[in-house]
Write a protein that holds these residues in place. Structure first.
Motif, PDB file in Angstrom:
ATOM      1  N   ILE A  85     -88.652 -73.902 -77.871  1.00 39.23           N
ATOM      2  CA  ILE A  85     -88.890 -74.952 -78.592  1.00 39.23           C
ATOM      3  C   ILE A  85     -88.115 -76.320 -78.016  1.00 39.23           C
ATOM      4  O   ILE A  85     -86.907 -75.905 -78.222  1.00 39.23           O
ATOM      5  N   ASP A  86     -88.496 -77.254 -77.621  1.00 35.12           N
ATOM      6  CA  ASP A  86     -87.653 -78.329 -77.073  1.00 35.12           C
ATOM      7  C   ASP A  86     -86.519 -78.574 -78.070  1.00 35.12           C
ATOM      8  O   ASP A  86     -85.380 -78.695 -78.080  1.00 35.12           O
ATOM      9  N   ILE A  87     -87.012 -79.264 -79.259  1.00 34.08           N
ATOM     10  CA  ILE A  87     -85.782 -79.390 -80.287  1.00 34.08           C
ATOM     11  C   ILE A  87     -86.416 -78.870 -81.702  1.00 34.08           C
ATOM     12  O   ILE A  87     -87.326 -79.053 -81.957  1.00 34.08           O
ATOM     13  N   LEU A  88     -85.534 -78.250 -82.277  1.00 31.66           N
ATOM     14  CA  LEU A  88     -85.836 -77.496 -83.772  1.00 31.66           C
ATOM     15  C   LEU A  88     -84.661 -78.010 -84.621  1.00 31.66           C
ATOM     16  O   LEU A  88     -83.539 -77.948 -84.366  1.00 31.66           O
ATOM     17  N   ILE A  89     -85.109 -78.716 -85.448  1.00 30.17           N
ATOM     18  CA  ILE A  89     -84.445 -79.326 -86.796  1.00 30.17           C
ATOM     19  C   ILE A  89     -84.401 -78.387 -87.833  1.00 30.17           C
ATOM     20  O   ILE A  89     -85.590 -78.145 -88.374  1.00 30.17           O
ATOM     21  N   LYS A  90     -83.331 -77.987 -88.237  1.00 33.63           N
ATOM     22  CA  LYS A  90     -83.330 -77.354 -89.781  1.00 33.63           C
ATOM     23  C   LYS A  90     -82.496 -78.195 -90.895  1.00 33.63           C
ATOM     24  O   LYS A  90     -81.326 -78.865 -90.464  1.00 33.63           O
ATOM     25  N   ASP A  91     -83.333 -78.584 -91.691  1.00 36.63           N
ATOM     26  CA  ASP A  91     -83.082 -79.339 -92.750  1.00 36.63           C
ATOM     27  C   ASP A  91     -83.049 -78.638 -94.047  1.00 36.63           C
ATOM     28  O   ASP A  91     -84.119 -78.751 -94.626  1.00 36.63           O
ATOM     29  N   GLY A  92     -82.271 -77.965 -94.699  1.00 36.37           N
ATOM     30  CA  GLY A  92     -82.158 -77.115 -95.642  1.00 36.37           C
ATOM     31  C   GLY A  92     -83.164 -76.037 -95.199  1.00 36.37           C
ATOM     32  O   GLY A  92     -83.381 -75.364 -94.368  1.00 36.37           O
ATOM     33  N   ALA A 106     -81.914 -84.873 -79.313  1.00 32.76           N
ATOM     34  CA  ALA A 106     -81.353 -83.865 -80.337  1.00 32.76           C
ATOM     35  C   ALA A 106     -79.776 -84.296 -80.619  1.00 32.76           C
ATOM     36  O   ALA A 106     -79.523 -84.130 -81.860  1.00 32.76           O
ATOM     37  N   HIS A 107     -79.290 -84.685 -79.551  1.00 30.93           N
ATOM     38  CA  HIS A 107     -77.823 -85.343 -80.104  1.00 30.93           C
ATOM     39  C   HIS A 107     -77.690 -86.212 -81.095  1.00 30.93           C
ATOM     40  O   HIS A 107     -76.938 -86.204 -81.866  1.00 30.93           O
ATOM     41  N   TYR A 108     -78.712 -87.270 -81.064  1.00 29.96           N
ATOM     42  CA  TYR A 108     -78.606 -88.473 -81.733  1.00 29.96           C
ATOM     43  C   TYR A 108     -79.492 -87.897 -83.019  1.00 29.96           C
ATOM     44  O   TYR A 108     -79.227 -88.786 -84.124  1.00 29.96           O
ATOM     45  N   ILE A 109     -80.414 -86.959 -83.095  1.00 30.19           N
ATOM     46  CA  ILE A 109     -80.997 -86.728 -84.555  1.00 30.19           C
ATOM     47  C   ILE A 109     -79.654 -86.076 -85.273  1.00 30.19           C
ATOM     48  O   ILE A 109     -79.765 -86.187 -86.375  1.00 30.19           O
ATOM     49  N   LYS A 110     -78.896 -85.410 -84.613  1.00 26.30           N
ATOM     50  CA  LYS A 110     -77.981 -84.655 -85.124  1.00 26.30           C
ATOM     51  C   LYS A 110     -76.703 -85.583 -85.714  1.00 26.30           C
ATOM     52  O   LYS A 110     -76.129 -85.564 -86.915  1.00 26.30           O
ATOM     53  N   LYS A 111     -76.601 -86.548 -84.952  1.00 29.83           N
ATOM     54  CA  LYS A 111     -75.203 -87.423 -85.131  1.00 29.83           C
ATOM     55  C   LYS A 111     -75.834 -88.502 -86.061  1.00 29.83           C
ATOM     56  O   LYS A 111     -74.937 -88.898 -87.039  1.00 29.83           O
ATOM     57  N   VAL A 127     -78.152 -82.347 -90.565  1.00 26.59           N
ATOM     58  CA  VAL A 127     -78.994 -81.383 -90.264  1.00 26.59           C
ATOM     59  C   VAL A 127     -78.564 -80.606 -89.004  1.00 26.59           C
ATOM     60  O   VAL A 127     -77.409 -81.047 -88.306  1.00 26.59           O
ATOM     61  N   SER A 128     -79.132 -79.567 -88.924  1.00 28.35           N
ATOM     62  CA  SER A 128     -78.823 -78.510 -87.716  1.00 28.35           C
ATOM     63  C   SER A 128     -79.767 -79.007 -86.501  1.00 28.35           C
ATOM     64  O   SER A 128     -81.061 -78.986 -86.890  1.00 28.35           O
ATOM     65  N   VAL A 129     -79.416 -78.804 -85.567  1.00 33.21           N
ATOM     66  CA  VAL A 129     -80.461 -79.155 -84.217  1.00 33.21           C
ATOM     67  C   VAL A 129     -80.222 -78.122 -83.266  1.00 33.21           C
ATOM     68  O   VAL A 129     -78.958 -78.114 -82.637  1.00 33.21           O
ATOM     69  N   GLU A 130     -81.209 -77.472 -82.841  1.00 31.20           N
ATOM     70  CA  GLU A 130     -81.166 -76.370 -81.710  1.00 31.20           C
ATOM     71  C   GLU A 130     -82.005 -77.206 -80.470  1.00 31.20           C
ATOM     72  O   GLU A 130     -83.083 -77.467 -80.748  1.00 31.20           O
ATOM     73  N   ARG A 131     -81.532 -76.927 -79.286  1.00 30.31           N
ATOM     74  CA  ARG A 131     -82.293 -77.173 -78.129  1.00 30.31           C
ATOM     75  C   ARG A 131     -82.755 -75.871 -77.517  1.00 30.31           C
ATOM     76  O   ARG A 131     -82.131 -74.824 -77.499  1.00 30.31           O
ATOM     77  N   GLU A 132     -83.992 -75.814 -77.191  1.00 26.36           N
ATOM     78  CA  GLU A 132     -84.503 -74.670 -76.476  1.00 26.36           C
ATOM     79  C   GLU A 132     -84.559 -73.506 -77.348  1.00 26.36           C
ATOM     80  O   GLU A 132     -84.380 -72.263 -76.865  1.00 26.36           O
ATOM     81  N   HIS A 133     -84.719 -73.572 -78.815  1.00 25.70           N
ATOM     82  CA  HIS A 133     -84.755 -72.376 -79.686  1.00 25.70           C
ATOM     83  C   HIS A 133     -86.088 -71.668 -79.422  1.00 25.70           C
ATOM     84  O   HIS A 133     -87.190 -72.157 -79.669  1.00 25.70           O
ATOM     85  N   GLU A 134     -86.211 -70.637 -78.454  1.00 25.44           N
ATOM     86  CA  GLU A 134     -87.426 -70.062 -78.157  1.00 25.44           C
ATOM     87  C   GLU A 134     -88.243 -70.844 -77.576  1.00 25.44           C
ATOM     88  O   GLU A 134     -89.677 -70.714 -77.938  1.00 25.44           O
ATOM     89  N   LEU A 172     -87.111 -86.073 -92.812  1.00 25.74           N
ATOM     90  CA  LEU A 172     -85.783 -85.444 -93.051  1.00 25.74           C
ATOM     91  C   LEU A 172     -85.584 -85.728 -94.399  1.00 25.74           C
ATOM     92  O   LEU A 172     -85.459 -87.071 -94.924  1.00 25.74           O
ATOM     93  N   THR A 173     -84.778 -84.983 -95.033  1.00 21.57           N
ATOM     94  CA  THR A 173     -84.256 -85.207 -96.672  1.00 21.57           C
ATOM     95  C   THR A 173     -82.765 -85.253 -96.730  1.00 21.57           C
ATOM     96  O   THR A 173     -82.069 -85.709 -97.584  1.00 21.57           O
ATOM     97  N   SER A 174     -82.211 -85.074 -95.486  1.00 21.07           N
ATOM     98  CA  SER A 174     -80.558 -84.628 -95.584  1.00 21.07           C
ATOM     99  C   SER A 174     -79.891 -85.693 -94.418  1.00 21.07           C
ATOM    100  O   SER A 174     -80.579 -86.143 -93.591  1.00 21.07           O
ATOM    101  N   ASP A 175     -78.743 -86.126 -94.683  1.00 18.23           N
ATOM    102  CA  ASP A 175     -78.236 -86.881 -93.617  1.00 18.23           C
ATOM    103  C   ASP A 175     -77.410 -85.935 -92.724  1.00 18.23           C
ATOM    104  O   ASP A 175     -76.650 -86.447 -91.765  1.00 18.23           O
TER     105      ASP A 175
END
Length: 194
Positions: free
Chosen positions: A53-60, A23-28, A44-51, A39-42
């Protein structure tokens, strides 16, 4: 292969440690993961344990579910009906409770290379299994192994090195490499002067 910091700390098999690091390196370094997660953006927002979910990536508008498995299977609750599991709970969390459109969701399970076929077989019994793609640690390791030095990020290099243990296509091969490395280390640590 030299022991990684993950090995030294006894967390080389820890889903939690790998999920945190990933999660840290996906965000970084989102640009490195574009080809893996679409992913389409350089940035992104990354959340750990969102409901859960191990990793939730928000890309737009896009949401990417990443479920990490090392030595575990897909989880079911006693309250789950036949065919239900964490896979459909995560998907439904985003579509039904958070209003994300299905075509804006991608879902992945990451597991060791030696577990991919078993994971595919296990997933057949669950709802929404067709919505999840499986990515092996080998895929991640091959993607990242040659870029760690270009970023000059020592910790990133340590993370990439730790991925290698789970990149082997068989558990015995992974254990053999681990044993070989420990043996080499013991030999080099001994002073055999006579």
């Amino acid at each position: 292969k030299e022991e990684s910091f993950f090995d030294i700390c006894g967390i080389a098999d820890s889903e939690l440690a790998f999920s945190n690091a990933l999660a840290h390196y996906i965000k970084k370094y989102a640009n490195l993961f574009k080809g893996v997660f679409g992913l389409t953006s350089d940035t992104v927002s990354v959340e750990r344990e969102h409901e859960y979910i191990d990793i939730l990536i928000k890309d737009g508008d896009k949401r990417i579910i990443v479920e990490n498995k090392i030595h575990s299977a897909i989880n079911r609750k006693k309250s789950d009906k036949a065919g239900e599991s964490q896979l459909n709970r995560y998907w439904e969390q985003l579509t039904e409770k958070e209003g994300v459109l299905e075509n804006n969701i991608a879902a992945f399970i990451i597991c060791p290379a030696y577990a991919v076929e078993q994971m595919r077989e296990d997933m057949k019994q669950y709802k929404y299994q067709e919505k999840y793609d499986i990515i092996s640690y080998e895929t991640l390791w091959n993607l990242l192994k040659d870029v760690d030095e270009t970023y000059g990020d020592v910790q990133f290099g340590i993370f990439v090195s730790a991925l290698q243990k789970h990149s082997y296509d068989s558990l015995p091969k992974a254990k053999y490499e681990e044993m070989k490395n420990k043996f080499k280390k013991r030999i080099t640590e001994k002073n055999y002067s006579y």
